[in-house]
Design an enzyme around this catalytic site. Structure first.
Site: not given
Lengths: 602, 602
Positions: B93, B120, B208, B241, B412-413
């Site tokens: 999982d 994450d 991030d 990032d 989003g990066h």
């Protein structure tokens, strides 16, 4: 020569191929007359002026492209491909189309036309050609070279008959259906589109295509004059490649890629390792030309790279001086003069590039200064594997160039402007988007509507659908042919079905638990303690508690069911125990292994 | 208020969290003094003016971001995430970071800083926080909301302590390490970067991030003034990032996406089904605003969509009138006024959108006229699953819009220009690219070199590497911490290892063959015919010949080994039989199932 050749293939298309071996007839006399009824007795349901088109593969998946064209008593098949396995098909090597429909009508198959030499168009041949009674195969020259190679690997090269045609001139007659061809561009030379003249009207099938006015050396642009002429002849339906229907613009020319590759190859400080598709002959030719110009050597790695280069060179589709290209086991010379051309651009598990990335390649060890150029783009589903390969190569110190960083690859499929150009040249009444994912075909439909084709004249079909063409109209029949997945695992063809895949998936998720019960054959009482053996489930040592609990549950379950139903069948007892244990593993671990009770009577 | 809050969290960072339950101390007295040595005895190998940075996760994979900052006796951890399983990990999982290093030093952990609320970055918390001794967690407000939800699901919400900080003002002291924060933009509100002031120098960790001058309503742009000020303070190393380091330009603004969505939503003829990330609160806010403006209703489908909307609304990050948004079980009203907001944009197996596509959703049945808008882009590895979902939706008659057809999503990066801007604002001496695949970090390095940072001052690290910072320098230690994959399957954490995965993969490829031998306990002779049971291997009925052959081979093998070595151990006998049978299945079928001989003594 061409004239004679034409006659030759034409006459073959009408006859039982002479290569068909006697044993094929299964006891019937092997004279050609034995099969004459197949031409004289058309079945009731297919009128001679109606054309039926049935895709047997290629429309619910990318791969196994196979399309049946049936008119009266005459069947022509375009392509016979294979597919790589989908999600949830562990252990499966390939999937081939379900050709039961054709097998039942095999003595009416006048020929199989192959549009080009990629596996998703030719890969089904060695698996299926015998079942179909070895009907003659028709293709352009290089395509035939790739088909022959496939057949050789199956020891079928002497039994199958391949007829080579010249796409610029050939006209083949298959009973009521006449076929002509036109050159298109694709990521392999000798790709053709097909014009089928039938009593129901003229049909065009593009195969995989793009337009490239400047293809690699020795290749020709798609034959626009010829295509335009076909378009002037009143085409009822265009079956057209949809793979890039979501990409705007025109597909980039192959020679632009060559122009981009040259400075990269020239300026590389160390060795240049180039991964590409082995059948992308135009790309290989350009790399060879650049190498020759700049006095570098090319080393080939990967079996299919060797095979492709050999086939293409022998047939005159690749030209280079013999001392330019060597096998990877001769790797040597100054790093900056070294080009390694390898397979594995899709991150395939045992490919040469993957072995290089995993430090398992016998001859190529990555060192800082090496550049890896991936001259390809990922096929949907391969992205994770490719990224893993790229990461590993980067970690070993290689400089990586790929299509996300620079234009080092172009597609073999036409983008939106190519597709619109094809529609404009052919001017069909009906458009049937083929190839590519369903949502790509949907996008192709939108382009067709933009071009002025009526919504109801653009037909999205799936495998097994039956299109009926006649009296200037095309419509999808309400009937549908039921098709199975024919799965290939090792030497087995079709011996793996849904149940086996279910078991594999289940065991891959949570393993298997084997419950061993030894019982007294007379009293039916348990003779010893129940044993539990598992694989892929839990570390037995770390999970003694759970295992002990499972033994107790299994024992209690056995007592219960045999007490409640003294005459219970073995299968019922097993199912009862398995259900109880399933509940235990779910409660205890939230896992659902495959549970397999085994009863040994003593 | 803020001042008090500051003191509160600062004091906590120094003390054993009062919530730590007595049983945690395992027999030791539960007074805070019991732990005082952790502050007073720094280990020899870490000097107080050296900072060690150790990534425990996030650098060999996308996910499980976890980075340790250790200075003398003080440890600060940034993020504690989880990862979704990789290729070849069937049934798994999640994967969580191996925190053995931290567990051995748990009484030196001063705090865990969480940069934002994505799994994450927070998903490891409920699995690991107890093992780490419940050190205090510090985050911005919305992030804390998501962490609390996670902890609640594990019944840990009362034992873990979460401290909320205001990123604009908070200064937290963790022994020798002081932390301050700066707002960045990301695909979830309240994302922060971290400034760590340490005796070894100033370190910046971006989390991030992207820059968005016009984020969705109520969100603020990244705090450029603040970041510039930090940059003016002599930053030794920037951890930044790298996810979009291959993408040219600037990342598109969130409000541009809103502007693109509005006409699509307004002009949709039927229902509009929008799939997006549930935590992409800015996107949801924009959909709600468009719905309100055009008098449409929004129905939420998917558990995480409900949870996110609830958390964000309760904390003031989403604003809408109560009657605008309803649960999917209230689906109704005119189609053209209906917006369904759903999870499943990554094609996840049991997600709401996948169930809709498979006609298994209780309330949503696709009908022609429906539009499905996938307002997301695929994460590497999910492409095949997403394409399958899109194909199925298209076949059901839905019109599909996704990021390949229109700009309906933004990352989003930060893209290359964002990354360069961050470097320019922070002006670090050293650059350490983090997050993203290795090849993306390599691309980030190339950007850094372009910006004038010296090659040797840009350091690419992997999980377990130890960076040592001090005396104005950063270097990677020769030492490395060995890390294991901690796999989660159901309720089991870490009870699945390499062997279990090997068995699962093997069984998934070719199934299992169980060979049942009953032998006489005294004579050791076979007592009955050998039985073969298989799962996931072949259809037993279709393959009788092979099975019979295998029985013969097994019998002969048993005779051979017991004759040659009368005293052979059971395990040797089993191995001998398995090897012989392996050869048989390979020769006969080219398959390698897992072979499991079972010997029953009577």
């Amino acid at each position: 020569m061409k004239e004679n050749f034409q006659k030759h293939v034409t006459s073959h298309a009408h006859r039982v191929p002479p290569s068909r071996p006697a044993h094929f007839y299964r006891g019937r006399p092997s004279s050609p007359h034995a099969h004459s009824p197949r031409i004289n007795k058309p079945p009731h349901h297919i009128r001679g002026d109606v054309l039926r088109v049935i895709p047997l593969g290629g429309l619910n998946e990318v791969g196994q492209n196979t399309m049946v064209f049936e008119c009266g008593n005459d069947i022509v098949v375009i392509d016979l491909g294979l597919q790589f396995p989908e999600i949830g098909m562990p252990g499966i090597d390939y999937i081939i189309p379900d050709t039961a429909y054709l097998e039942q009508r095999k003595n009416r198959i006048r020929g199989i036309i192959i549009t080009h030499g990629h596996l998703d168009h030719i890969g089904g041949i060695p698996y299926l050609i015998e079942k179909l009674g070895f009907p003659p195969i028709f293709s352009a020259k290089l395509t035939a070279g790739f088909i022959k190679k496939q057949l050789e690997e199956f020891g079928l090269e002497r039994r199958a008959k391949i007829h080579i045609f010249d796409p610029d001139k050939a006209i083949l007659r298959f009973g009521r259906i006449e076929a002509a061809f036109f050159r298109v561009n694709h990521s392999i030379p000798d790709a053709v589109g097909v014009l089928l003249k039938t009593p129901a009207g003229n049909i065009v099938h593009t195969g995989d295509f793009k337009f490239d006015e400047t293809p690699a050396r020795d290749q020709k642009p798609a034959d626009l004059q010829h295509i335009a002429k076909i378009g002037a002849s009143n085409v009822l339906a265009l079956f057209s490649d949809s793979t890039n229907a979501l990409e705007p613009g025109r597909t980039m020319s192959e020679t632009s890629i060559g122009a981009n590759l040259e400075p990269l190859i020239v300026n590389a400080k160390g060795r240049m390792i180039i991964a590409s598709f082995s059948s992308l002959i135009g790309r290989l030719q350009q790399v060879f030309d650049i190498a020759l110009k700049h006095k570098k050597k090319v080393f080939l790695s990967g079996r299919s790279m060797h095979d492709s280069v050999e086939i293409a060179r022998n047939l005159g589709y690749l030209r280079y001086p013999a001392n330019l290209v060597k096998d990877i086991n001769h790797l040597g010379g100054p790093d900056k003069d070294t080009i390694i051309l390898t397979t594995g651009s899709q991150g395939e598990e045992f490919s040469s590039l993957t072995r290089i990335a995993q430090k398992e390649h016998q001859f190529v060890k990555i060192k800082p200064g090496d550049t890896v150029l991936i001259s390809a783009s990922p096929i949907i589903g391969n992205e994770r594997a490719i990224s893993n390969v790229i990461n590993n190569l980067a970690k070993l110190g290689a400089n990586i160039i790929h299509d996300r960083t620079l234009d080092v690859h172009t597609s073999g499929h036409g983008c939106q402007e190519d597709l619109k150009m094809m529609i404009d040249l052919i001017k069909p009444k009906y458009l049937v988007p083929i190839h590519g994912e369903y949502f790509m075909r949907q996008a192709h439909k939108a382009l067709g509507i933009e071009m002025g084709i009526k919504d109801e004249n653009i037909i999205l079909i799936e495998n097994g659908d039956i299109l009926e063409l006649g009296a200037g109209k095309v419509h999808a029949s309400h009937q549908k042919i039921k098709l199975e997945h024919i799965l290939i695992d090792g030497y087995g063809v079709g011996d793996i079905g849904t149940q086996i895949l279910y078991e594999r998936n289940k065991m891959s998720e949570n393993g298997i638990v084997i419950v061993l019960l030894t019982i007294n054959a007379k009293t039916r009482k348990l003779n010893a303690k129940i044993d539990i053996i598992s694989r892929g489930f839990v570390f037995m040592q770390k999970s003694e508690e759970v295992i002990e609990k499972m033994k107790k549950v299994a024992e209690a379950a056995y007592q219960e069911i045999t007490k409640k139903h003294p005459g219970a069948k073995r299968s019922d007892i097993k199912r009862y125990i398995a259900n109880k244990l399933q509940k235990t593993t779910e409660d205890q671990l939230d896992r659902k292994p495959l549970i397999l009770p085994v009863i040994v009577e003593i």
